[in-house]
Design an enzyme around this catalytic site. Structure first.
Site, PDB file in Angstrom:
ATOM      1  CB  SER A 160     -17.366   0.753   8.443  1.00 59.09           C
ATOM      2  OG  SER A 160     -18.459  -0.095   8.644  1.00 59.09           O
TER       3      SER A 160
ATOM      4  CE  LYS B  82     -12.570   0.145   8.944  1.00 58.86           C
ATOM      5  NZ  LYS B  82     -11.466   0.332   7.991  1.00 58.86           N
TER       6      LYS B  82
ATOM      7  CE1 TYR C 256     -13.334  -3.272  10.194  1.00 60.79           C
ATOM      8  CE2 TYR C 256     -15.712  -3.195  10.524  1.00 60.79           C
ATOM      9  CZ  TYR C 256     -14.600  -2.958   9.727  1.00 60.79           C
ATOM     10  OH  TYR C 256     -14.748  -2.387   8.493  1.00 60.79           O
TER      11      TYR C 256
HETATM   12  N1  LIG Z   1     -16.259  -5.188   2.723  1.00 59.35           N
HETATM   13  C1  LIG Z   1     -17.033  -4.537   3.568  1.00 59.35           C
HETATM   14  O1  LIG Z   1     -18.162  -4.940   3.816  1.00 59.35           O
HETATM   15  C2  LIG Z   1     -16.554  -3.253   4.212  1.00 59.35           C
HETATM   16  C3  LIG Z   1     -17.492  -2.391   4.808  1.00 59.35           C
HETATM   17  C4  LIG Z   1     -17.048  -1.224   5.422  1.00 59.35           C
HETATM   18  C5  LIG Z   1     -15.684  -0.912   5.435  1.00 59.35           C
HETATM   19  N2  LIG Z   1     -14.805  -1.775   4.866  1.00 59.35           N
HETATM   20  C6  LIG Z   1     -13.370  -1.444   4.909  1.00 59.35           C
HETATM   21  O2  LIG Z   1     -12.861  -1.381   3.608  1.00 59.35           O
HETATM   22  C7  LIG Z   1     -11.488  -1.808   3.595  1.00 59.35           C
HETATM   23  C8  LIG Z   1     -11.321  -2.872   2.533  1.00 59.35           C
HETATM   24  O3  LIG Z   1     -12.198  -3.948   2.800  1.00 59.35           O
HETATM   25  P1  LIG Z   1     -12.289  -5.234   1.856  1.00 59.35           P
HETATM   26  O4  LIG Z   1     -13.668  -5.752   1.980  1.00 59.35           O
HETATM   27  O5  LIG Z   1     -11.741  -4.920   0.533  1.00 59.35           O
HETATM   28  O6  LIG Z   1     -11.319  -6.210   2.666  1.00 59.35           O
HETATM   29  P2  LIG Z   1     -10.239  -7.249   2.088  1.00 59.35           P
HETATM   30  O7  LIG Z   1      -9.800  -8.080   3.251  1.00 59.35           O
HETATM   31  O8  LIG Z   1     -10.748  -7.944   0.898  1.00 59.35           O
HETATM   32  O9  LIG Z   1      -9.059  -6.268   1.638  1.00 59.35           O
HETATM   33  C9  LIG Z   1      -8.127  -5.729   2.531  1.00 59.35           C
HETATM   34  C10 LIG Z   1      -6.734  -5.919   1.927  1.00 59.35           C
HETATM   35  O10 LIG Z   1      -5.788  -5.341   2.796  1.00 59.35           O
HETATM   36  C11 LIG Z   1      -4.676  -6.227   2.928  1.00 59.35           C
HETATM   37  N3  LIG Z   1      -4.075  -5.945   4.237  1.00 59.35           N
HETATM   38  C12 LIG Z   1      -4.615  -6.169   5.465  1.00 59.35           C
HETATM   39  N4  LIG Z   1      -3.759  -5.739   6.419  1.00 59.35           N
HETATM   40  C13 LIG Z   1      -2.692  -5.205   5.785  1.00 59.35           C
HETATM   41  C14 LIG Z   1      -1.490  -4.599   6.220  1.00 59.35           C
HETATM   42  N5  LIG Z   1      -1.212  -4.474   7.518  1.00 59.35           N
HETATM   43  N6  LIG Z   1      -0.601  -4.171   5.295  1.00 59.35           N
HETATM   44  C15 LIG Z   1      -0.853  -4.313   3.973  1.00 59.35           C
HETATM   45  N7  LIG Z   1      -1.966  -4.894   3.500  1.00 59.35           N
HETATM   46  C16 LIG Z   1      -2.879  -5.335   4.404  1.00 59.35           C
HETATM   47  C17 LIG Z   1      -5.254  -7.628   2.780  1.00 59.35           C
HETATM   48  O11 LIG Z   1      -4.309  -8.568   2.319  1.00 59.35           O
HETATM   49  C18 LIG Z   1      -6.352  -7.391   1.750  1.00 59.35           C
HETATM   50  O12 LIG Z   1      -5.870  -7.589   0.427  1.00 59.35           O
HETATM   51  C19 LIG Z   1     -11.190  -2.294   5.006  1.00 59.35           C
HETATM   52  O13 LIG Z   1     -10.510  -1.259   5.698  1.00 59.35           O
HETATM   53  C20 LIG Z   1     -12.555  -2.522   5.613  1.00 59.35           C
HETATM   54  O14 LIG Z   1     -12.552  -2.333   7.010  1.00 59.35           O
HETATM   55  C21 LIG Z   1     -15.198  -2.917   4.240  1.00 59.35           C
END
Ligand SMILES: NC(=O)c1ccc[n+]([C@@H]2O[C@H](COP(=O)([O-])OP(=O)(O)OC[C@H]3O[C@@H](n4cnc5c(N)ncnc54)[C@H](O)[C@@H]3O)[C@@H](O)[C@H]2O)c1
Length: 336
Positions: free
Chosen positions: A123, A151, A147
């Site tokens: 991120s 990362k 958080y």
């Molecule tokens: N959305 C954003 O703005 C953003 C920005 C930068 C980085 N990210 C990173 O991208 C990744 C995905 O983000 P997102 O927005 O799709 O989030 P999200 O919460 O929609 O998706 C994450 C998924 O992971 C699953 N999950 C969480 N912990 C788990 C575990 N221990 N075992 C198995 N499944 C698990 C959840 O059920 C969910 O379906 C994350 O790592 C997040 O930190 C997201």
């Protein structure tokens, strides 16, 4: 076959679509802590092909051994994790457990089962808030919340794992602000409870689910005083993942690259773009700044262009239209 952890989540589900449409076989592992199994049906409707799905947790080491032993996994796209900054301040141990311990288990299983490539969700939050714009990959890193620190730890853990076995391949992708949804309106961001991100909030206000949007800070040194961010359409983002995956499968190495548009848009500009793209009104009010927010953040996108030959194709209007279509199509079950 590509193992997609967190594949029923917001970005993961779009990645499943992009991977399937690019001809990859997909296997999803998700514990459904922030998503529902119904997303798999929706991916199947969009693609005409159903990804394999296992409900489970990345911290479950025996399950990981079973999954990587039972399927021929060529690479992992690792999205599973917790991502709410505010929640991470209140429950840091949960974040370290889920994100750091979970990824540690995954890296261990990868090494044991000789899976050689991983694309990892990092991120832009890893960049120090004092760095000048645009943020290039060599800008200083400093996280300001638990958080972000998970990362940072994970970026370093991956670097160490790669250094110990240079016959592996990793891409650490630093996302800016993913918004939008697949054009079908069948999948999108579906936050449980109170939305942490701006666009789902804007959508819920426009839909009348919430009364008005609070815009945090109207006195930043920016074009209109509100914070400036690099919003990127989620389909552009996941197309970047497919290119990064191909890069990892074709060569050995550790790649760290920004995924953004390189354009800053202020919060008020986004609200107005949303109103004009969708012909609706988003009541909003300016309130005080929020702790930890930076005035502006946008990506230097040169490395993504040079190394991956990737650039974004979709603009703010498309991001707003696709987000709204998803809002109208999706159920309201998680909005209260
Ligand atoms: N959305 C954003 O703005 C953003 C920005 C930068 C980085 N990210 C990173 O991208 C990744 C995905 O983000 P997102 O927005 O799709 O989030 P999200 O919460 O929609 O998706 C994450 C998924 O992971 C699953 N999950 C969480 N912990 C788990 C575990 N221990 N075992 C198995 N499944 C698990 C959840 O059920 C969910 O379906 C994350 O790592 C997040 O930190 C997201």
């Amino acid at each position: 076959m590509i193992l997609v952890t967190g594949g029923t989540g917001y970005i993961g589900s779009h990645a499943c679509v992009a991977l399937t449409q690019a001809g990859f076989e997909v296997l999803v592992l998700d514990n459904l802590s922030n998503s529902t199994a119904g997303v798999i049906d929706r991916i199947a409707r969009i693609c005409g092909r159903r990804p394999a799905f296992i409900e489970g947790d990345i911290r479950n080491e025996s399950l990981l051994a079973q999954v990587l032993g039972g399927y021929r996994v060529d690479a992992i796209m690792h999205f599973a994790g917790l991502k709410a900054v505010g929640e991470s301040v209140e429950q840091p141990l949960q974040y370290y457990d889920n994100n750091v311990v979970g990824t540690h288990s995954l890296l261990k299983a990868m090494r044991e089962k000789r899976v050689r490539a991983m694309v990892f969700s990092s991120s832009a939050t890893v960049y120090s808030p004092t760095e000048p714009m645009p943020l290039s990959e060599c800008a200083a890193r400093r996280a300001s919340n638990p958080y972000g620190r998970t990362k940072l730890v994970l970026e370093d853990m991956i670097e160490d794992v790669y250094a110990a076995d240079p016959d592996t391949s990793f891409a650490r992708l630093r996302y800016f602000n993913p918004v939008g949804a697949h054009e079908s309106g069948l999948i999108g961001e579906n936050p449980k409870g109170f939305p942490n991100n701006l666009m789902p909030y804007v959508c819920q206000v426009a839909a009348g689910v919430r009364e008005k949007l609070s815009v945090f800070g109207g006195d930043y040194p920016t074009v209109d005083g509100t914070g400036v961010r690099d919003f990127i359409h989620v389909m552009d983002l996941v197309e970047g993942h497919v290119v990064a995956l191909r890069h990892c499968l074709a060569s050995r190495g550790l790649l760290t690259v920004n995924l953004g548009t390189g354009q800053g848009t202020s919060v008020l500009q986004l609200v107005h773009a949303f109103e004009s793209a969708n012909g609706c009104v988003v009541p909003h009010e300016l309130v005080g700044r929020r702790d930890g927010d930076v005035a502006e953040s946008w990506a230097d996108t040169r490395l993504a262009r040079e190394v991956l030959g990737w650039r974004t194709k979709r603009g703010i209007e498309e991001m707003c239209r696709d987000s709204w279509r998803w809002q109208l199509n999706s159920t309201q079950e998680h909005c209260t």
